[in-house]
Enzyme design. Structure first.
Site, PDB file in Angstrom:
ATOM      1  N   GLU A  12       0.759  -1.649  -0.085  1.00  0.00           N
ATOM      2  CA  GLU A  12       0.416  -0.002   0.181  1.00  0.00           C
ATOM      3  C   GLU A  12       0.887   0.974   0.348  1.00  0.00           C
ATOM      4  O   GLU A  12       0.509   1.810  -0.365  1.00  0.00           O
ATOM      5  CB  GLU A  12      -0.524  -0.410   1.147  1.00  0.00           C
ATOM      6  CG  GLU A  12      -2.195  -0.877   1.241  1.00  0.00           C
ATOM      7  CD  GLU A  12      -2.125  -1.906   1.276  1.00  0.00           C
ATOM      8  OE1 GLU A  12      -1.219  -2.397   2.159  1.00  0.00           O
ATOM      9  OE2 GLU A  12      -2.580  -3.463   1.675  1.00  0.00           O
ATOM     10  N   HIS A  82     -11.760  -5.487   8.314  1.00  0.00           N
ATOM     11  CA  HIS A  82     -12.833  -5.222   6.474  1.00  0.00           C
ATOM     12  C   HIS A  82     -14.252  -4.133   6.402  1.00  0.00           C
ATOM     13  O   HIS A  82     -14.985  -3.715   5.859  1.00  0.00           O
ATOM     14  CB  HIS A  82     -13.830  -6.434   6.057  1.00  0.00           C
ATOM     15  CG  HIS A  82     -12.408  -7.198   5.663  1.00  0.00           C
ATOM     16  ND1 HIS A  82     -11.478  -7.715   6.238  1.00  0.00           N
ATOM     17  CD2 HIS A  82     -11.392  -7.525   4.612  1.00  0.00           C
ATOM     18  CE1 HIS A  82     -10.940  -8.984   6.025  1.00  0.00           C
ATOM     19  NE2 HIS A  82     -11.063  -8.310   4.583  1.00  0.00           N
TER      20      HIS A  82
END
Lengths: 278, 353
Positions: A12, A82
């Site tokens: 990321e 999530h």
């Protein structure tokens, strides 16, 4: 084509770093982070590099061509990693824009605006709406302006503010309030978190005098606190009741306790009722 | 045994191994239990009794079993989210694993973690963020060195995580301070849906440590894994610093239960691995061919395992969910308990820890 849309390795910090580099050199970059929960390795790049580029180079350089997209918010079974809503972390960072749509039609217009906007933007997409939302979306491109909240329904008694998935919850709450309490609500979708549309919200406050803000993210330090603080500064004498924030609990996003954690319509309705009876 | 590819090492683990009958039966039972447990989880997930995310380990059993038998229970293990196999290998009973998956209070973490967050003594999970567990593993290794109890830490990650920046930061620190850390890359050829060729400039993951010596091991052969792990453990305990192991393995299921697993690889490939390199079949053939056990004996073990799994699934389905008060617990360590802020003043959860 393959040279314009491609998968990256799993990094990321690298992905956002690349994106910033691409944007600074003049090409449009749209970086995708798989889930907003994973954006944190890239936090340094976003906050220290992307947001401050124009400022520190005296407008010589900027990475306005960068847009970062990430799925956001609870999804029913996401558990700790999530389901997070990190907009509050980024709201604290001058130099970037944070945008959250509530529906497909809004998403297309807002995303195109983010891409065209000459500032680095983070576009959070409520993942639970990927499969749940159905709407007619025009095929040709169109823009929805950033930093403009939308009033979905006008009212005279209470102002309800939310963004993303939560907008649908407060719409329901407004209907419930009308039906059960005869209370007319002004429903506002904030749309852009940073910089946010203070004028629309304050105008509504002057009319109604009561404000309820709702988001899934934890209460302490959530974006509702910023809205609450600004509104009491601007509209202190218009307030009929303390500003109500209906948010997630101050815990990590739970796995099995999710239905109890999220600020559902009942919690919002309850808070609204208390404000009316204040 | 297959010879291991070496990087910066003069010699590798031995190419022969000795396995006694008891050992063989133990490995077989453990691997078969993990296999059946994962298949049961698949079933329960499709019945929506398990919700959330579920990353299954079948196909990779030889890795966790081989590693566990090569180290001591006092050694430490940390891995990523494909953790059910390790949780079992480290000593958590099947019923607690399944109950954790179904989110019940009988689960190993009281139902608060779910599939990705299972822990037990000397097993640090169970980590959701890809690659984030590797610096933690090095930290555990530092603590091992500091406390001087001759313990080591196994730090596992996958082929996808091998491209994360924090892994390289960790390699540097571990090598600099000679930490007793075995870095293990479980290369199952696919990082979610991306094959290793599409994700990595160098697929020789055992060489990625650069200045850290490495070896590449056949991860489908439990004995190969065991010997390599013993070799690596000895290396670390001797104070020579970290070492890297790449286990070449394969997973039959997709990345998680929401992934059918066939859009980025062919069914033929999965079938081929199943027929030629299935870890349980390999062990079974070895044992039968060397007269360590008969087919009937192994079948009996299968039946016993199935029964254990059935009972565990029964427990996992019927155990009650954790009480609502748990929502606020274990945020901080605090004495006395404090109240958790939330949307209404009338429902306040006390945080006890």
């Amino acid at each position: 084509g393959k040279d314009r849309v491609f998968n990256t390795p799993l990094c990321e910090q690298g992905i956002v770093g690349f994106g910033i580099g691409v944007a600074v050199a003049g090409a449009t970059a749209i970086a995708e982070i798989q889930f907003a929960d994973y954006i944190f390795p890239a936090f340094d790049q976003i906050v220290n590099e992307a947001a401050k580029y124009r400022y520190r180079s005296g407008d010589l350089f900027n990475c306005g061509n960068l847009t970062i997209r990430a799925p956001w918010g609870c999804v029913g079974h996401g558990a700790l990693y999530h389901s997070q809503s990190p907009e509050a972390f980024f709201a604290h960072c001058p130099g970037i824009k944070v945008v959250i749509p509530r529906s497909p039609l809004q998403a297309k217009g807002l995303l195109l605006s983010c891409i065209e906007d000459k500032n680095p933007c983070i576009f959070f997409e409520p993942k639970i709406l990927y499969r749940a939302a159905v709407e007619q979306v025009p095929v040709e491109p169109y823009n929805i302006p950033l930093s403009q909240a939308e009033v979905l329904q006008t009212g005279s008694d209470v102002t309800l503010v939310a963004w993303g998935t939560q907008v649908h919850v407060i719409k329901e709450v407004a209907a419930m309030a009308q039906e059960k309490l005869g209370v007319s609500c002004e429903v506002i979708d904030l749309r852009t978190i940073l910089p946010w549309d203070t004028e629309t919200v304050c105008k509504a406050m002057v009319k109604t005098g009561r404000l309820l803000i709702s988001h899934e993210a934890p209460l302490t330090g959530g974006f509702a606190s910023e809205i609450s603080s600004t509104v009491q500064e601007e509209c202190f004498l218009n307030l009929e009741a303390p500003i109500s924030r209906v948010c997630g609990y101050d815990t990590p996003f739970p796995h099995i306790f999710e239905p109890f954690y999220i600020p559902d319509k009942w919690k919002c309705y309850d808070a609204l009722r208390n404000m009316i009876n204040y | 045994l297959q010879k291991c590819d070496l990087h910066r090492l003069e010699e590798g683990p031995s190419t022969t191994a000795v396995m006694t009958r008891e050992e063989g039966l133990h490995y077989y039972k453990t691997m078969q239990t993990i296999r059946r447990m994962e298949l049961k989880s698949d079933q329960l997930y499709k019945q929506k009794i398990i919700r959330g995310f579920c990353h299954l380990y079948d196909g990779q059993e030889a890795c966790c079993v081989g590693l566990e038998v090569a180290i001591k229970p006092t050694d430490h293990v940390i891995t990523a989210y494909r953790a059910h196999g390790f949780t079992y290998a480290r000593g958590v009973p099947v019923r607690e694993i399944l109950a954790e998956l179904t989110g019940r209070k009988g689960g190993c973490v009281k139902g608060k973690g779910g599939s990705m967050h299972m822990y037990t003594k000397n097993f640090y999970g169970g980590n959701g963020i890809v690659g984030a567990q590797v610096p933690l593993g090095a930290g555990i290794a530092l603590a091992c060195k500091y406390f001087g109890k001759n313990e080591i830490c196994l730090t596992l990650y996958g082929d996808g995580a091998a491209n994360q920046g924090q892994i390289f930061e960790t390699y540097n620190m571990a090598a600099l301070w000679k930490l007793p850390c075995i870095f293990i890359c479980e290369n199952n050829r696919y990082g979610m849906g991306t094959s290793v060729e599409r994700a990595a400039a160098s697929t020789d993951y055992y060489k990625r440590g650069d200045f850290i010596p490495g070896l590449r091991v056949d991860g489908m052969d439990v004995l190969c894994v065991r010997e390599a792990a013993k070799f690596a453990a000895e290396y670390c305990r001797a104070g020579k610093g970290p070492i890297l192991m790449e286990l070449q393995t394969y997973r039959y299921h997709g990345h998680s239960m929401s992934d059918p697993g066939i859009s980025y690889r062919t069914r033929e490939e999965i079938q081929e691995v199943r027929s030629k390199s299935d870890p349980i079949t390999l062990l079974k053939d070895r044992m039968v061919n060397n007269n360590l056990a008969s087919i009937e004996e192994l079948k009996e073990i299968d039946v016993a395992v199935r029964k254990e799994i059935e009972e565990a699934a029964q427990f996992a389905t019927t155990d009650p969910e954790p009480p609502l008060e748990e929502l606020g617990n274990h945020i901080y360590f605090n004495e006395p308990p404090f109240e958790v802020r939330g949307p209404n003043q009338w429902i306040r959860y006390k945080s006890v820890s």
